[in-house]
Design a protein around this motif. Structure first.
Motif, PDB file in Angstrom:
ATOM      1  N   GLU A 186       2.453   0.707   6.961  1.00  0.00           N
ATOM      2  CA  GLU A 186       3.276  -0.020   5.831  1.00  0.00           C
ATOM      3  C   GLU A 186       2.285   0.063   4.615  1.00  0.00           C
ATOM      4  O   GLU A 186       2.571   0.155   3.317  1.00  0.00           O
ATOM      5  CB  GLU A 186       3.414  -1.569   6.486  1.00  0.00           C
ATOM      6  CG  GLU A 186       4.074  -2.177   5.398  1.00  0.00           C
ATOM      7  CD  GLU A 186       4.300  -3.587   5.889  1.00  0.00           C
ATOM      8  OE1 GLU A 186       4.552  -4.633   5.157  1.00  0.00           O
ATOM      9  OE2 GLU A 186       4.476  -4.027   7.155  1.00  0.00           O
ATOM     10  N   ARG A 190       3.258   1.348   1.054  1.00  0.00           N
ATOM     11  CA  ARG A 190       3.323   0.432  -0.146  1.00  0.00           C
ATOM     12  C   ARG A 190       2.679   0.923  -1.505  1.00  0.00           C
ATOM     13  O   ARG A 190       2.680   0.804  -2.581  1.00  0.00           O
ATOM     14  CB  ARG A 190       3.079  -0.808   0.047  1.00  0.00           C
ATOM     15  CG  ARG A 190       1.613  -1.280   0.591  1.00  0.00           C
ATOM     16  CD  ARG A 190       1.424  -2.632   0.919  1.00  0.00           C
ATOM     17  NE  ARG A 190       0.983  -3.569  -0.288  1.00  0.00           N
ATOM     18  CZ  ARG A 190       1.804  -4.287  -0.939  1.00  0.00           C
ATOM     19  NH1 ARG A 190       2.834  -4.742  -0.408  1.00  0.00           N
ATOM     20  NH2 ARG A 190       1.193  -5.042  -1.845  1.00  0.00           N
ATOM     21  N   GLU A 259       1.880 -10.614  -0.141  1.00  0.00           N
ATOM     22  CA  GLU A 259       2.284 -10.332  -1.544  1.00  0.00           C
ATOM     23  C   GLU A 259       1.567 -10.955  -2.837  1.00  0.00           C
ATOM     24  O   GLU A 259       1.255 -10.210  -3.792  1.00  0.00           O
ATOM     25  CB  GLU A 259       3.722 -10.408  -1.915  1.00  0.00           C
ATOM     26  CG  GLU A 259       4.715  -9.591  -0.968  1.00  0.00           C
ATOM     27  CD  GLU A 259       4.390  -7.969  -1.025  1.00  0.00           C
ATOM     28  OE1 GLU A 259       4.228  -7.510  -2.154  1.00  0.00           O
ATOM     29  OE2 GLU A 259       4.246  -7.223   0.046  1.00  0.00           O
TER      30      GLU A 259
END
Length: 478
Positions: A186, A190, A259
């Motif tokens: 992941e 990203r 985030e």
């Protein structure tokens, strides 16, 4: 994606004798030093983080087996500070293989988090610094860590993410490795790091009180999993620390990734406060050996059937103790306990002497008590040698499932004129797997008292066949 995979595992008890390179080469409870393709071939489907990571990476079509670059994997039984030259040899091998690997998209590392060397209190931070010096800061690095990790700010800063086991007993090591591998994919996809936060907690609980099968750790771990469900979080972990490492970074930590920085800091701090609020509950009642045996015999008399466990946490080799204290064995003999077994006393000299006379022989021994610790003395007596083996067998319980175990020459002895047995090994391993008993012909469930040199890991394989646990104070180093 081309992803490199490797690991060095050691839990360092700074009170114990130093750890040489030979300890990593031999292994013991886990296989010894593996290089390159040996890692997947030897470790296979074992309950190890690196095994779970390789399985997850192989199953992902974006990676696949062909794009996994195996480096090295090595683990030594918990013990004292790793000798500097041993650490240098292992670290140099990791870096040499990284440099010759060609272009990489990411790196997964199976580390412990509580390894210290003679010169480096924070060995994982030192290893990551050396790796970053040759790979640069851009390479995504995700690390899996033991629940007992003492995580430094340095190692946290040098990695993109750290993922910690969620069970003690550690039945989820392979699952943790798989979570870390998926998180690495992941991170690569990203294309940039997550916001991350590290909350520090200013106490470390005794090992026996950290068990996630009981309160308060059980509820706290459930809360952690619910908190991680926030869609703004990529990962959240709690490391409960290793109190037997006398190092500056000995602490509990909460790691949060997501985030935005505000969110990860907020949830991390909230969970840290939840742990601190339970501080007074992280305790354990303990008994002296004589009192513990008296209580065990009272329990088995009141409720005959399943055996009682005497937990010798102070002499647990899984936390770096020498595993040669005989205080509980002596108390069992003095109280004429029947169908009792003490496991495992590590005394290579006595094991070899038992092999020399053979099964059925009568032998006088000064068993154990060799470690230079206050109150640690041998048990002197006459024993009947009931069985001798090469100490090689396969683990069957939730933690050691499928792992080839090598404890060197092994002997099952019985103290003459008693029903008290003792398993004697040449190498240390905590008594946390029923295969140890079955290997010498004992079905543990048929015993009345099991004296186990283990703190918590035994619960994974013994809880269902035992009635209760009594934690005992002895004079080991754990």
């Amino acid at each position: 994606m081309r992803i490199a995979v490797g690991g060095i595992q050691h839990e360092t008890n700074t009170q114990a004798a130093s750890t040489p390179l030979e300890a990593f080469i031999v292994g013991g409870g886990w296989p010894g030093w593996q290089k390159g393709e040996q890692i997947a071939a030897t470790l296979g489907a074992m309950n190890l983080p690196v095994s779970g990571a390789i399985a997850a990476l192989t199953a992902d079509t974006r990676v696949g087996e062909a794009n996994i670059v195996p480096l090295i994997w090595a683990a030594a039984t918990p013990s004292g500070r790793v000798e500097d030259d041993a650490f240098d040899v292992l670290a140099d091998e990791v870096i040499d293989r990284l440099l010759s690997a060609g272009p990489l998209d990411g790196l997964y590392l199976d580390l412990h988090g509580a390894m210290a060397t003679v010169s480096h209190d924070d060995a994982e931070g030192e290893l990551l610094a050396r790796i970053r010096a040759c790979t640069g800061d851009a390479l995504p690095i995700v690390v899996s860590l033991d629940l007992h990790a003492n995580i430094s700010r340095r190692s946290f800063d040098l990695s993109d993410a750290m993922v910690v086991y969620r069970s003690y007993p550690h039945v989820d090591m392979d699952e943790c490795g798989a979570r870390a591998a998926r998180l690495l994919i992941e991170r690569i996809m990203r294309g940039k790091p997550w916001a991350k936060a590290m909350a520090e907690i200013n106490f470390v609980a005794p090992l026996t009180a950290q068990c996630t099968l009981v309160e308060p750790a059980r509820s706290l771990m459930m809360l952690l999993k619910r908190t991680e469900g926030d869609e703004r979080l990529a990962s959240m972990s709690w490391a409960s620390g290793f109190s037997l490492a006398d190092v500056a970074c000995r602490q509990q930590t909460v790691l949060s990734y997501g985030e935005d920085l505000a969110t990860v800091q907020r949830v991390g701090d909230q969970f840290a406060r939840a742990i601190e609020a339970q501080r007074e509950r992280f305790t354990e009642t303990t008994l002296a050996p004589a009192d513990a045996v008296d209580e065990a015999l009272r329990r088995v008399a009141a409720e005959p059937g399943l055996p009682v466990v005497l937990c010798d946490t102070d002499d647990n080799p899984g936390a770096g103790a020498p595993s040669d204290n005989t205080a509980i064995l002596r108390a069992l003999v003095e109280r004429n306990a029947d169908r009792a077994v003490a496991a495992i006393v590590c005394d290579a000299q006595s094991a070899l002497a038992s092999h020399a006379v053979g099964a059925g022989a009568r032998i006088r021994l000064a068993l154990g008590g060799r470690a230079p610790l206050r109150g640690n003395v041998p048990f002197e007596g006459v024993f009947i040698v009931e069985r001798t083996t090469d100490g090689r067998f396969t683990g069957t319980g939730p933690m050691w499932r499928g792992s080839p175990i090598d404890l060197g020459p092994l002997a099952l002895l019985r103290v003459e004129h008693t029903g008290v047995h003792v398993i004697v090994s040449s190498r240390t391993m905590q008594a946390a797997d029923q295969s140890i008993f079955r290997h010498v012909g004992i079905e543990p469930q048929t015993m009345r008292v099991l004296a186990l040199k283990s703190s918590v890991h035994f619960r994974a394989d013994f809880n269902e066949i035992t009635s209760s646990v009594i934690v005992v104070r002895t004079s080991g180093t754990a």
